[in-house]
Write a protein that holds these residues in place. Structure first.
Motif, PDB file in Angstrom:
ATOM      1  N   UNK A  40       0.829  -1.212   0.000  1.00 13.29           N
ATOM      2  CA  UNK A  40       0.000   0.000   0.000  1.00 13.29           C
ATOM      3  C   UNK A  40       0.860   1.257   0.000  1.00 13.29           C
ATOM      4  N   UNK A  41       2.014   1.184   0.638  1.00 12.74           N
ATOM      5  CA  UNK A  41       2.941   2.320   0.653  1.00 12.74           C
ATOM      6  C   UNK A  41       3.690   2.417  -0.677  1.00 12.74           C
TER       7      UNK A  41
ATOM      8  N   UNK B 194      12.195  -6.371  -1.816  1.00 14.66           N
ATOM      9  CA  UNK B 194      11.940  -5.600  -3.050  1.00 14.66           C
ATOM     10  C   UNK B 194      11.046  -4.398  -2.749  1.00 14.66           C
ATOM     11  N   UNK B 195      10.050  -4.576  -1.894  1.00 17.30           N
ATOM     12  CA  UNK B 195       9.174  -3.471  -1.528  1.00 17.30           C
ATOM     13  C   UNK B 195       9.970  -2.369  -0.833  1.00 17.30           C
ATOM     14  N   UNK B 196      10.857  -2.754   0.060  1.00 14.26           N
ATOM     15  CA  UNK B 196      11.693  -1.774   0.765  1.00 14.26           C
ATOM     16  C   UNK B 196      12.607  -1.050  -0.216  1.00 14.26           C
ATOM     17  N   UNK B 197      13.175  -1.775  -1.156  1.00 14.12           N
ATOM     18  CA  UNK B 197      14.045  -1.143  -2.160  1.00 14.12           C
ATOM     19  C   UNK B 197      13.271  -0.137  -3.007  1.00 14.12           C
ATOM     20  N   UNK B 198      12.057  -0.478  -3.369  1.00 13.15           N
ATOM     21  CA  UNK B 198      11.242   0.449  -4.172  1.00 13.15           C
ATOM     22  C   UNK B 198      10.937   1.723  -3.381  1.00 13.15           C
ATOM     23  N   UNK B 199      10.706   1.582  -2.088  1.00 17.41           N
ATOM     24  CA  UNK B 199      10.476   2.763  -1.254  1.00 17.41           C
ATOM     25  C   UNK B 199      11.754   3.583  -1.109  1.00 17.41           C
TER      26      UNK B 199
ATOM     27  N   UNK C 287       2.514   9.382  -3.066  1.00 17.29           N
ATOM     28  CA  UNK C 287       2.684  10.453  -2.070  1.00 17.29           C
ATOM     29  C   UNK C 287       3.673  10.056  -0.977  1.00 17.29           C
ATOM     30  N   UNK C 288       3.932   8.772  -0.840  1.00 18.73           N
ATOM     31  CA  UNK C 288       4.865   8.299   0.186  1.00 18.73           C
ATOM     32  C   UNK C 288       6.275   8.428  -0.382  1.00 18.73           C
ATOM     33  N   UNK C 289       6.933   9.532  -0.001  1.00 19.72           N
ATOM     34  CA  UNK C 289       8.288   9.811  -0.483  1.00 19.72           C
ATOM     35  C   UNK C 289       8.960  10.760   0.502  1.00 19.72           C
ATOM     36  N   UNK C 290      10.262  10.721   0.533  1.00 16.83           N
ATOM     37  CA  UNK C 290      11.044  11.612   1.400  1.00 16.83           C
ATOM     38  C   UNK C 290      10.533  11.582   2.846  1.00 16.83           C
ATOM     39  N   UNK C 291      10.366  10.385   3.395  1.00 17.70           N
ATOM     40  CA  UNK C 291       9.849  10.271   4.759  1.00 17.70           C
ATOM     41  C   UNK C 291      10.419   9.025   5.429  1.00 17.70           C
TER      42      UNK C 291
END
Length: 109
Positions: free
Chosen positions: A69-70, A95-100, A75-79
């Protein structure tokens, strides 16, 4: 409203376990800090795509088993996202963490 902290609202004296629709939080587009700790959340799809002001999201002690979901929310960026103490057991989690991280999101797991 720039800061919203809710902790354990589904436990103890409050017993607000019946909260099933968190989408009204999506209207708080000026939030900089959001803490939903121990709220029995199993997803955060209610986070609106216009919540670009978020600097810190604390989701500790919930029932999240993935971060998609993140990842799917631009909108979930620079945080910083604190997802510690969740049953994050998906094989795709790295992979999800890397994408974030590509969006400058620090993920605590």
């Amino acid at each position: 409203l720039e800061v919203l902290k809710l902790k354990g609202i589904s436990r103890g004296i409050f017993r607000m376990k019946n909260i099933q629709d968190w989408t009204p939080l999506g209207h708080l587009s000026q939030l900089k800090q959001l803490a939903l700790v121990d709220c029995q959340l199993d997803n955060v799809s209610f986070l609106a795509k216009n919540m670009e002001q978020l600097e810190r999201i604390n989701l500790q002690h919930n029932q999240l088993n993935h971060l998609l979901d993140l990842v799917d929310n631009p909108a979930i960026k620079h945080c910083t996202v604190d997802a510690r103490n969740n049953p994050l057991a998906t094989d795709d989690l790295p992979r999800q963490i890397e994408r974030l991280k590509l969006r400058k999101v620090e993920v605590l797991v």
